[in-house]
Design a protein around this motif. Sequence first.
Motif, PDB file in Angstrom:
ATOM      1  N   SER A 257       2.555   9.487  -5.652  1.00 49.04           N
ATOM      2  CA  SER A 257       2.874  10.688  -5.375  1.00 49.04           C
ATOM      3  C   SER A 257       4.119  11.243  -6.280  1.00 49.04           C
ATOM      4  CB  SER A 257       3.362  10.743  -3.732  1.00 49.04           C
ATOM      5  OG  SER A 257       3.946  11.892  -3.371  1.00 49.04           O
ATOM      6  N   LEU A 258       5.021  10.181  -6.589  1.00 42.88           N
ATOM      7  CA  LEU A 258       6.221  10.435  -7.410  1.00 42.88           C
ATOM      8  C   LEU A 258       5.522  10.966  -8.632  1.00 42.88           C
ATOM      9  CD1 LEU A 258       8.870   8.172  -6.368  1.00 42.88           C
ATOM     10  CD2 LEU A 258       8.903  10.456  -6.048  1.00 42.88           C
ATOM     11  N   ARG A 259       4.352  10.125  -9.227  1.00 42.38           N
ATOM     12  CA  ARG A 259       3.884  10.484 -10.802  1.00 42.38           C
ATOM     13  C   ARG A 259       3.490  11.819 -10.808  1.00 42.38           C
ATOM     14  NH1 ARG A 259       2.573   5.263 -10.483  1.00 42.38           N
ATOM     15  NH2 ARG A 259       0.491   5.605  -9.714  1.00 42.38           N
ATOM     16  N   ALA A 260       2.597  12.327  -9.702  1.00 42.79           N
ATOM     17  CA  ALA A 260       1.894  13.549  -9.392  1.00 42.79           C
ATOM     18  C   ALA A 260       2.988  14.686  -9.524  1.00 42.79           C
ATOM     19  CB  ALA A 260       0.941  13.540  -8.375  1.00 42.79           C
ATOM     20  N   GLU A 261       3.943  14.266  -8.708  1.00 44.60           N
ATOM     21  CA  GLU A 261       5.201  15.497  -8.602  1.00 44.60           C
ATOM     22  C   GLU A 261       5.785  15.761  -9.985  1.00 44.60           C
ATOM     23  OE1 GLU A 261       6.820  18.463  -7.016  1.00 44.60           O
ATOM     24  OE2 GLU A 261       5.327  17.355  -6.025  1.00 44.60           O
ATOM     25  N   THR A 262       6.160  14.593 -10.662  1.00 42.82           N
ATOM     26  CA  THR A 262       6.795  14.584 -11.808  1.00 42.82           C
ATOM     27  C   THR A 262       5.786  15.400 -12.873  1.00 42.82           C
ATOM     28  OG1 THR A 262       7.802  12.545 -11.558  1.00 42.82           O
ATOM     29  CG2 THR A 262       7.869  13.070 -13.844  1.00 42.82           C
ATOM     30  N   THR A 263       4.232  15.118 -12.948  1.00 39.14           N
ATOM     31  CA  THR A 263       3.670  15.779 -13.645  1.00 39.14           C
ATOM     32  C   THR A 263       3.525  17.297 -13.492  1.00 39.14           C
ATOM     33  OG1 THR A 263       2.116  13.874 -13.916  1.00 39.14           O
ATOM     34  CG2 THR A 263       1.230  15.883 -14.602  1.00 39.14           C
ATOM     35  N   ASN A 264       3.482  17.637 -12.133  1.00 36.28           N
ATOM     36  CA  ASN A 264       3.710  19.029 -11.853  1.00 36.28           C
ATOM     37  C   ASN A 264       4.970  19.782 -12.317  1.00 36.28           C
ATOM     38  OD1 ASN A 264       1.481  18.856 -10.239  1.00 36.28           O
ATOM     39  ND2 ASN A 264       2.381  18.453  -8.299  1.00 36.28           N
ATOM     40  N   ILE A 265       6.194  19.114 -12.045  1.00 32.99           N
ATOM     41  CA  ILE A 265       7.397  19.462 -12.553  1.00 32.99           C
ATOM     42  C   ILE A 265       7.594  19.789 -14.104  1.00 32.99           C
ATOM     43  CG2 ILE A 265       9.697  19.255 -12.773  1.00 32.99           C
ATOM     44  CD1 ILE A 265       9.334  18.121  -9.848  1.00 32.99           C
ATOM     45  N   THR A 266       7.095  18.676 -14.910  1.00 32.71           N
ATOM     46  CA  THR A 266       7.382  18.602 -16.235  1.00 32.71           C
ATOM     47  C   THR A 266       5.943  18.937 -17.110  1.00 32.71           C
ATOM     48  OG1 THR A 266       6.460  16.296 -16.363  1.00 32.71           O
ATOM     49  CG2 THR A 266       8.770  16.843 -16.200  1.00 32.71           C
ATOM     50  N   GLY A 267       4.814  18.627 -16.504  1.00 37.80           N
ATOM     51  CA  GLY A 267       3.665  19.281 -17.353  1.00 37.80           C
ATOM     52  C   GLY A 267       3.355  17.747 -18.209  1.00 37.80           C
TER      53      GLY A 267
ATOM     54  N   SER B  10       2.358  13.666 -17.850  1.00 34.78           N
ATOM     55  CA  SER B  10       2.221  12.397 -16.845  1.00 34.78           C
ATOM     56  C   SER B  10       3.338  11.306 -17.424  1.00 34.78           C
ATOM     57  CB  SER B  10       0.948  11.816 -16.644  1.00 34.78           C
ATOM     58  OG  SER B  10       0.510  11.585 -17.949  1.00 34.78           O
ATOM     59  N   LEU B  11       3.624  10.451 -16.413  1.00 33.07           N
ATOM     60  CA  LEU B  11       4.542   9.429 -16.598  1.00 33.07           C
ATOM     61  C   LEU B  11       3.860   8.168 -17.060  1.00 33.07           C
ATOM     62  CD1 LEU B  11       7.158   9.481 -13.721  1.00 33.07           C
ATOM     63  CD2 LEU B  11       7.345   9.932 -16.071  1.00 33.07           C
ATOM     64  N   SER B  12       4.130   7.388 -17.706  1.00 34.65           N
ATOM     65  CA  SER B  12       3.514   6.146 -18.041  1.00 34.65           C
ATOM     66  C   SER B  12       3.635   5.067 -17.019  1.00 34.65           C
ATOM     67  CB  SER B  12       4.182   5.604 -19.210  1.00 34.65           C
ATOM     68  OG  SER B  12       3.668   4.075 -19.455  1.00 34.65           O
ATOM     69  N   THR B  13       2.544   4.550 -16.629  1.00 34.25           N
ATOM     70  CA  THR B  13       2.707   3.864 -15.452  1.00 34.25           C
ATOM     71  C   THR B  13       2.920   2.284 -15.864  1.00 34.25           C
ATOM     72  OG1 THR B  13       0.174   3.371 -15.581  1.00 34.25           O
ATOM     73  CG2 THR B  13       0.899   5.059 -14.128  1.00 34.25           C
ATOM     74  N   SER B  14       3.210   1.815 -17.198  1.00 34.57           N
ATOM     75  CA  SER B  14       3.621   0.542 -17.623  1.00 34.57           C
ATOM     76  C   SER B  14       4.793   0.037 -17.113  1.00 34.57           C
ATOM     77  CB  SER B  14       3.589   0.442 -19.228  1.00 34.57           C
ATOM     78  OG  SER B  14       4.388   1.398 -19.934  1.00 34.57           O
TER      79      SER B  14
ATOM     80  N   LEU C 251       0.802  -1.207  -0.236  1.00 32.51           N
ATOM     81  CA  LEU C 251      -0.163  -0.031   0.029  1.00 32.51           C
ATOM     82  C   LEU C 251       0.633   1.157  -0.051  1.00 32.51           C
ATOM     83  CD1 LEU C 251      -2.785  -1.147   2.686  1.00 32.51           C
ATOM     84  CD2 LEU C 251      -2.948  -0.990   0.193  1.00 32.51           C
ATOM     85  N   LEU C 252       1.923   1.277   0.898  1.00 34.60           N
ATOM     86  CA  LEU C 252       2.876   2.350   0.873  1.00 34.60           C
ATOM     87  C   LEU C 252       3.661   2.810  -0.418  1.00 34.60           C
ATOM     88  CD1 LEU C 252       3.933   2.149   4.491  1.00 34.60           C
ATOM     89  CD2 LEU C 252       2.352   3.701   3.635  1.00 34.60           C
ATOM     90  N   ASN C 253       4.172   1.363  -1.240  1.00 30.75           N
ATOM     91  CA  ASN C 253       4.867   1.641  -2.438  1.00 30.75           C
ATOM     92  C   ASN C 253       3.878   2.472  -3.403  1.00 30.75           C
ATOM     93  OD1 ASN C 253       7.493   0.915  -1.710  1.00 30.75           O
ATOM     94  ND2 ASN C 253       6.633  -1.153  -1.743  1.00 30.75           N
ATOM     95  N   GLN C 254       2.436   1.835  -3.423  1.00 32.46           N
ATOM     96  CA  GLN C 254       1.511   2.345  -4.426  1.00 32.46           C
ATOM     97  C   GLN C 254       1.349   3.797  -4.074  1.00 32.46           C
ATOM     98  OE1 GLN C 254      -2.102   0.055  -3.975  1.00 32.46           O
ATOM     99  NE2 GLN C 254      -1.307  -1.729  -4.767  1.00 32.46           N
ATOM    100  N   ARG C 255       1.335   4.273  -2.924  1.00 32.26           N
ATOM    101  CA  ARG C 255       1.069   5.852  -2.544  1.00 32.26           C
ATOM    102  C   ARG C 255       2.251   6.504  -2.947  1.00 32.26           C
ATOM    103  NH1 ARG C 255       1.787   9.142   2.245  1.00 32.26           N
ATOM    104  NH2 ARG C 255      -0.170  10.541   2.265  1.00 32.26           N
ATOM    105  N   ALA C 256       3.413   6.048  -2.691  1.00 33.63           N
ATOM    106  CA  ALA C 256       4.496   6.592  -2.972  1.00 33.63           C
ATOM    107  C   ALA C 256       4.848   6.675  -4.454  1.00 33.63           C
ATOM    108  CB  ALA C 256       5.960   5.862  -2.410  1.00 33.63           C
ATOM    109  N   ASP C 257       4.296   5.709  -4.989  1.00 31.18           N
ATOM    110  CA  ASP C 257       4.507   5.884  -6.859  1.00 31.18           C
ATOM    111  C   ASP C 257       3.584   7.109  -7.323  1.00 31.18           C
ATOM    112  OD1 ASP C 257       6.527   3.664  -6.859  1.00 31.18           O
ATOM    113  OD2 ASP C 257       4.953   2.025  -7.448  1.00 31.18           O
TER     114      ASP C 257
END
Length: 78
Positions: A62-72, A74-78, A54-60
């Motif tokens: 959060s990192l995807r959201a932060e990357t989207t905020n920085i780069t504009g 979204s990262l692929s989840t594959s 559960l914590l790994n899913q939450r961290a992932d």
Amino acid sequence: MTSEQNATISTADETIETTLSDPSASNWLKTALETAMNRDPVDAANDASHLAELLNQRADASLRAETTNITGRSLSTS
């Protein structure tokens, strides 16, 4: 229980005790370990595994959201 099994358990307990006495280990981790030591070890391990998932899913997420905020973008989840 065989002497080999007892030695394996002793090694695991020593590793836990080392973590509990490590000043760099978080209080959260130490509390979780202390609590787990009073539970059935299989149940505690299963719960810890589920918690880690559960914590790994939450961290992932959060990192995807932060990357989207920085780069504009979204990262692929594959």
